[in-house]
Design a protein around this motif. Structure first.
Motif, mmCIF file in Angstrom:
data_model
loop_
_atom_site.group_PDB
_atom_site.id
_atom_site.type_symbol
_atom_site.label_atom_id
_atom_site.label_comp_id
_atom_site.label_asym_id
_atom_site.label_seq_id
_atom_site.Cartn_x
_atom_site.Cartn_y
_atom_site.Cartn_z
ATOM 1 N N VAL A 56 -0.327 2.098 -11.447
ATOM 2 C CA VAL A 56 -0.993 1.122 -12.037
ATOM 3 C C VAL A 56 -2.391 1.479 -12.160
ATOM 4 C CG1 VAL A 56 -2.251 -1.045 -11.409
ATOM 5 C CG2 VAL A 56 0.161 -0.869 -11.031
ATOM 6 N N PRO A 57 -3.137 2.380 -11.196
ATOM 7 C CA PRO A 57 -4.479 2.938 -11.571
ATOM 8 C C PRO A 57 -4.035 3.963 -12.985
ATOM 9 C CG PRO A 57 -4.132 2.935 -9.140
ATOM 10 C CD PRO A 57 -2.797 2.758 -9.802
ATOM 11 N N MET A 58 -3.077 4.606 -13.027
ATOM 12 C CA MET A 58 -3.017 5.546 -14.028
ATOM 13 C C MET A 58 -2.837 4.788 -15.503
ATOM 14 S SD MET A 58 -2.505 8.642 -14.920
ATOM 15 C CE MET A 58 -2.012 9.779 -16.139
ATOM 16 N N MET A 59 -2.048 3.632 -15.463
ATOM 17 C CA MET A 59 -1.983 2.580 -16.567
ATOM 18 C C MET A 59 -3.232 2.292 -17.075
ATOM 19 S SD MET A 59 1.123 3.061 -17.557
ATOM 20 C CE MET A 59 1.161 1.974 -18.966
ATOM 21 N N LEU A 60 -3.904 1.778 -15.870
ATOM 22 C CA LEU A 60 -5.682 1.150 -16.242
ATOM 23 C C LEU A 60 -6.454 2.193 -16.863
ATOM 24 C CD1 LEU A 60 -6.041 -0.766 -13.053
ATOM 25 C CD2 LEU A 60 -5.773 -1.782 -15.585
ATOM 26 N N LEU A 61 -6.068 3.298 -16.484
ATOM 27 C CA LEU A 61 -6.924 4.551 -16.932
ATOM 28 C C LEU A 61 -6.356 4.826 -18.486
ATOM 29 C CD1 LEU A 61 -9.140 6.898 -16.330
ATOM 30 C CD2 LEU A 61 -7.029 8.467 -15.911
ATOM 31 N N ILE A 62 -5.269 4.924 -18.553
ATOM 32 C CA ILE A 62 -4.797 5.297 -20.054
ATOM 33 C C ILE A 62 -5.285 4.056 -21.040
ATOM 34 C CG2 ILE A 62 -2.860 5.483 -21.659
ATOM 35 C CD1 ILE A 62 -1.508 7.085 -19.121
ATOM 36 N N ILE A 63 -4.858 2.814 -20.498
ATOM 37 C CA ILE A 63 -5.188 1.637 -21.523
ATOM 38 C C ILE A 63 -6.658 1.584 -21.679
ATOM 39 C CG2 ILE A 63 -5.170 -0.915 -21.668
ATOM 40 C CD1 ILE A 63 -2.169 -0.373 -20.443
ATOM 41 N N ALA A 70 0.779 -1.182 -0.068
ATOM 42 C CA ALA A 70 0.051 -0.055 0.022
ATOM 43 C C ALA A 70 0.792 1.350 0.157
ATOM 44 C CB ALA A 70 -0.815 0.093 0.968
ATOM 45 N N LYS A 71 2.052 1.078 0.466
ATOM 46 C CA LYS A 71 2.836 2.441 0.509
ATOM 47 C C LYS A 71 3.722 2.403 -0.734
ATOM 48 C CE LYS A 71 3.480 2.610 5.586
ATOM 49 N NZ LYS A 71 4.405 2.537 6.699
ATOM 50 N N ASN A 72 3.767 1.341 -1.377
ATOM 51 C CA ASN A 72 4.327 1.355 -2.986
ATOM 52 C C ASN A 72 3.861 2.682 -3.918
ATOM 53 O OD1 ASN A 72 6.040 0.984 -5.061
ATOM 54 N ND2 ASN A 72 5.728 -1.428 -4.972
ATOM 55 N N ARG A 73 4.686 3.296 -4.238
ATOM 56 C CA ARG A 73 4.023 4.558 -5.033
ATOM 57 C C ARG A 73 3.604 4.053 -6.576
ATOM 58 N NH1 ARG A 73 7.453 9.901 -4.675
ATOM 59 N NH2 ARG A 73 5.562 11.003 -4.293
ATOM 60 N N THR A 74 4.380 2.930 -7.010
ATOM 61 C CA THR A 74 4.216 2.435 -8.252
ATOM 62 C C THR A 74 2.712 1.898 -8.312
ATOM 63 O OG1 THR A 74 6.364 2.020 -8.731
ATOM 64 C CG2 THR A 74 4.838 0.853 -10.179
ATOM 65 N N LEU A 75 2.545 0.956 -7.326
ATOM 66 C CA LEU A 75 1.309 0.509 -7.171
ATOM 67 C C LEU A 75 0.191 1.458 -6.820
ATOM 68 C CD1 LEU A 75 2.067 -2.967 -5.309
ATOM 69 C CD2 LEU A 75 1.350 -2.587 -7.633
ATOM 70 N N ARG A 76 0.457 2.342 -6.065
ATOM 71 C CA ARG A 76 -0.730 3.329 -5.432
ATOM 72 C C ARG A 76 -1.111 4.180 -6.811
ATOM 73 N NH1 ARG A 76 0.011 6.659 -0.014
ATOM 74 N NH2 ARG A 76 -2.198 7.148 0.093
ATOM 75 N N TYR A 77 -0.026 4.778 -7.662
ATOM 76 C CA TYR A 77 -0.120 5.620 -8.541
ATOM 77 C C TYR A 77 -0.179 5.356 -9.954
ATOM 78 C CZ TYR A 77 -0.005 9.007 -4.507
ATOM 79 O OH TYR A 77 -0.402 9.736 -3.213
#
Length: 117
Positions: free
Chosen positions: A29-36, A20-27
């Protein structure tokens, strides 16, 4: 029994805390899901647009027949222009925005009628 389930749940949550503290998973992954996901969504919406354009571009069969009968080619239009006579034309200027167009036209008509050709 319930205490064991609660302990295992706590242990599972403790294992997930670093994730949950990992920035990649927190910001990221949702950004990539939104773009794709957005690209797939936009594809569907643009397809609706092109389908609607196809429906509107269909012509009436009678109109299509008239267009086919009146074939106008570039060569035929060139022949019409070639036979025209452009030697005796006069350059007449139009009225300026601050001028009265009626009076200017009357003056030009008087000048044209008074001069012998």
């Amino acid at each position: 029994m319930q205490e064991a389930a609660a302990r295992s749940l706590r242990r599972g949550l403790e294992r997930l805390r670093p994730l949950a503290k990992n920035r990649t998973l927190r910001y990221g992954v949702p950004m990539m899901l939104l773009i794709i996901g957005g690209s797939f969504g936009l594809r569907e919406f643009t397809q609706i647009r092109y389908d609607a354009q196809k429906l509107h571009s269909k012509m009436d069969p009678a109109l299509e027949e008239r267009i086919r009968k009146n074939k106008i080619s570039l060569e035929s239009e060139y022949e019409k222009l070639k036979s025209s006579d452009f030697d005796d034309w006069k350059n007449i200027r139009g009225p300026r925005p601050w001028e009265d167009s009626k009076s200017l036209q009357e003056q030009q008509q008087q000048v044209l009628h008074s001069k012998p050709s």
